[in-house]
Scaffold this motif. Structure first.
Motif, PDB file in Angstrom:
ATOM      1  N   PHE A 149       0.851  -1.278  -0.102  1.00 41.84           N
ATOM      2  CA  PHE A 149      -0.019   0.076  -0.038  1.00 41.84           C
ATOM      3  C   PHE A 149       1.004   1.245  -0.016  1.00 41.84           C
ATOM      4  CE2 PHE A 149      -2.882   2.855   2.497  1.00 41.84           C
ATOM      5  CZ  PHE A 149      -3.852   3.182   1.525  1.00 41.84           C
ATOM      6  N   HIS A 150       0.570   2.034  -0.953  1.00 41.94           N
ATOM      7  CA  HIS A 150       1.271   3.491  -0.825  1.00 41.94           C
ATOM      8  C   HIS A 150       0.502   4.669  -0.698  1.00 41.94           C
ATOM      9  CE1 HIS A 150       4.773   0.789  -2.261  1.00 41.94           C
ATOM     10  NE2 HIS A 150       3.827   0.308  -3.120  1.00 41.94           N
ATOM     11  N   ALA A 165      -4.887   1.062   4.859  1.00 41.12           N
ATOM     12  CA  ALA A 165      -5.108  -0.477   4.440  1.00 41.12           C
ATOM     13  C   ALA A 165      -4.450  -1.255   5.529  1.00 41.12           C
ATOM     14  CB  ALA A 165      -4.773  -0.676   3.112  1.00 41.12           C
ATOM     15  N   GLY A 166      -5.470  -2.519   5.666  1.00 48.21           N
ATOM     16  CA  GLY A 166      -4.821  -3.466   6.542  1.00 48.21           C
ATOM     17  C   GLY A 166      -5.563  -4.709   6.852  1.00 48.21           C
ATOM     18  N   GLY A 219       6.431   0.314   2.087  1.00 47.47           N
ATOM     19  CA  GLY A 219       4.798   0.196   1.976  1.00 47.47           C
ATOM     20  C   GLY A 219       4.559  -1.284   1.529  1.00 47.47           C
ATOM     21  N   SER A 220       5.199  -1.977   2.136  1.00 47.96           N
ATOM     22  CA  SER A 220       4.721  -3.612   2.028  1.00 47.96           C
ATOM     23  C   SER A 220       5.179  -4.300   3.547  1.00 47.96           C
ATOM     24  CB  SER A 220       5.489  -4.375   0.871  1.00 47.96           C
ATOM     25  OG  SER A 220       5.004  -5.805   0.838  1.00 47.96           O
ATOM     26  N   TYR A 251      -5.348   2.090  -3.817  1.00 46.02           N
ATOM     27  CA  TYR A 251      -6.079   0.900  -3.524  1.00 46.02           C
ATOM     28  C   TYR A 251      -4.839   0.077  -2.741  1.00 46.02           C
ATOM     29  CZ  TYR A 251      -3.025   0.452  -7.579  1.00 46.02           C
ATOM     30  OH  TYR A 251      -1.788   0.602  -8.628  1.00 46.02           O
ATOM     31  N   ALA A 252      -5.305  -1.050  -2.123  1.00 45.54           N
ATOM     32  CA  ALA A 252      -4.059  -2.161  -1.438  1.00 45.54           C
ATOM     33  C   ALA A 252      -4.258  -3.413  -2.176  1.00 45.54           C
ATOM     34  CB  ALA A 252      -4.523  -2.123  -0.277  1.00 45.54           C
TER      35      ALA A 252
END
Length: 555
Positions: A411-412, A420-421, A470-471, A538-539
């Motif tokens: 996710f960025h 996001a999670g 971001g990951s 978006y994720a």
């Protein structure tokens, strides 16, 4: 002798309605504010049940704005031997405020259990829990609870029966009110009609869907009654066999009826089936509270009891008691029954797992899909998780008291309103969220926690970890009402937060509609995303697993 271990469908699977067609058994269960709506499970042995489909999955119902615990209630399956059609009746509870309980009931039919199903046919708005009975003469009857709102009258209402017009909708003739003298527990609901040896049998749920719940039965020579009570004057199935007189009391809790000698609680709301071997069983709902509490995070699950008919033509449990058991005798010639795993393991290499459900809104390719990035589930962020309109959540039912949920998310974000999670979810007012977001102070992506408890927003400002790439891989460990949150660093799992009290994410712990005892819709595990910024984020989730551990308390 082979045995069946209860619950046969763990997690949110209440109000089970069973039919047998040929050698296959099917159960439909309630889904409330969750889409797709109305789960259909299939079995050949009554012990192991697989989710095979949903009925309401093409926009037939709008669940946006549904308050806990309204939504889709008490689906009823039936099979018309004359037309070879499957029928399903259900209620859409659209309002519970002021205990008005405005509910529209519909019927649908299909030539195959997996559809396509007809458009919903309106039946009535008189109450909830409709059930269709197909008589031998070709007539069809609708039984339902007539909801009572007037002070000084029988609460919460009476069972009523009328001839149903399944071609055009509605009923034919008048409603016939059943003065059901076969219940002293009150809260009569979920009426279902069966016919055997010249008698019509009316099976009902009684005592409210709480600790005083039970299955009761009466019989009559005519479909409209009067129905004589079971000779025992008590439920034929319950977790609380001591006498309860609560006629006229609409209370569904009855915490005083908790049975400390039983793992199973709240046994009630069942339906009847005859096996290919001439045996009789009743699947019914039940609950298992967390040890030392009256809180039920797994909601109302499905269990089953073996029954038999007495020489006098009455139905009772096979062992002659009325106390629901966690282990019961299987069908003859069942052989060894190896329990199915309820673990989830999805690498998103194709369509996502059928068990994923979404609160309030439909699953649509525009916001969730496995097509845009191979081997990933892409979720576009939308409303806050407090929203009952468009939360971007993909969730699976919690099915044990001790398990791990794991995922990897990329996710960025470029704004603090993009997240996001993963986490735990009951409804829009009650959840726990371990997630990535953007930190203006650190000018990078961070891992943090947000929680909703009874509608209150709770931040964790001292739990922030930079995730510049971001990951990250995330894990949530649920252990009997406590949650540990972890992330993967250099191949090792590091604890981010531990022993967060999430026991309130349970039927009795949440803040449902005023006047109700919380909810009855159960705990879910989820992955999801929020974008209250530009709706351009978006994720990508690489995988999603749920691993149930051995030795779950309550089992």
């Amino acid at each position: 002798m082979a045995t069946i271990q209860n619950p046969i469908i763990p997690g949110m699977a209440p109000d089970p309605s069973i039919i047998r067609v040929g050698e296959m058994y099917y159960i439909a269960t309630s889904t409330f504010h969750w889409n797709p709506a109305i789960q259909i499970f299939q079995s050949t042995d009554l012990a192991n049940w697989e989710l095979i489909d949903y009925v309401l999955k093409k926009g037939e119902v709008n669940l946006r704005g549904t308050n806990t615990p309204a939504g889709i209630w008490a689906p009823h399956l039936s099979y018309d031997e004359t037309t070879k059609r499957y029928w399903l009746a259900y209620s859409h509870m659209v309002n519970m405020a002021g205990r008005e309980f405005n509910s529209d009931s519909y019927a649908m039919w299909a030539d195959d259990i997996t559809g396509p199903w007809s458009e919903p046919i309106f039946l009535t708005a008189i109450g909830f829990d409709p059930a269709i009975f197909h008589d031998e003469d070709g007539k069809h009857y609708l039984a339902i609870l007539e909801w009572e709102t007037r002070e000084g009258y029988q609460a919460p209402g009476h069972i009523v029966i009328a001839e149903a017009d399944l071609e055009n909708g509605g009923i034919l003739g008048d409603w016939h009110r059943i003065n059901h003298g076969f219940t002293t527990r009150g809260c009569a609901e979920a009426p279902q009609i069966y016919k055997r040896n010249g008698y019509y049998y009316l099976l009902i749920a009684a005592g409210g869907t709480g600790y005083g719940h039970g299955v009761e039965i009466g019989r009559s020579k005519t479909v409209f009654g009067p129905y004589e009570p079971h000779p025992s004057g008590e439920p034929i199935i319950t977790s609380a066999p001591r006498h309860l007189f609560s006629l006229g009391d609409p209370d569904a809790g009855h915490f005083e009826m908790y049975n400390p000698e039983s793992v199973m609680q709240k046994a009630g709301h069942g339906s009847l089936v005859e096996t290919t071997t001439g045996e009789w069983y009743i699947p019914h709902l039940m609950s298992r509270p967390l040890e030392g509490t009256l809180l039920n995070p797994l909601g109302r699950e499905t269990s089953i009891q073996k029954m038999h008919w007495t020489e006098e033509g009455w139905l009772e449990m096979a062992d002659g008691s009325n106390l629901a058991k966690m282990e019961i005798e299987a069908m003859v010639n069942s052989g060894e029954l190896i329990p199915l795993s309820h673990d989830v393991n999805d690498d998103f290499s194709g369509d996502y797992d059928l068990r994923f459900m979404t609160p309030y809104r439909e699953q649509e390719n525009r916001w969730v899909n496995t097509k845009e990035r191979e081997g990933h589930l892409r979720i576009y962020g939308e409303n806050s998780f407090f929203s009952q309109i468009n939360p971007a959540i993909m969730a699976t039912r919690a099915t044990s008291f001790n398990y791990e949920v794991q995922t990897k998310v990329e996710f960025h974000p470029d704004h603090y309103s993009e997240t996001a999670g993963m986490g735990l979810y009951y409804d829009s007012n009650n959840w726990l969220y371990l997630h990535l977001t953007y930190s203006e102070e650190k000018e990078t992506t961070v891992l943090t926690i947000l929680q909703a408890k009874l509608g209150q927003r709770i931040e964790y400002p001292y739990h922030q970890l930079s995730i510049e790439e971001g990951s990250v891989e995330l894990k949530l460990v649920y252990d009997n009402g406590l949650a540990d949150l972890l992330y993967l660093k250099d191949g090792q799992w590091e604890r981010f937060a531990e022993k967060i009290d999430v026991a309130y994410l349970s039927d009795e712990g949440v803040n449902g509609e005023p006047g109700e005892i919380g909810g009855f819709t159960a705990l879910f595990n989820f992955i999801g995303s929020v974008d209250a910024h530009q709706r351009d984020s978006y994720a990508d989730f690489d995988y999603y697993t749920v691993k149930n551990k051995e030795g779950n308390k309550g089992e």
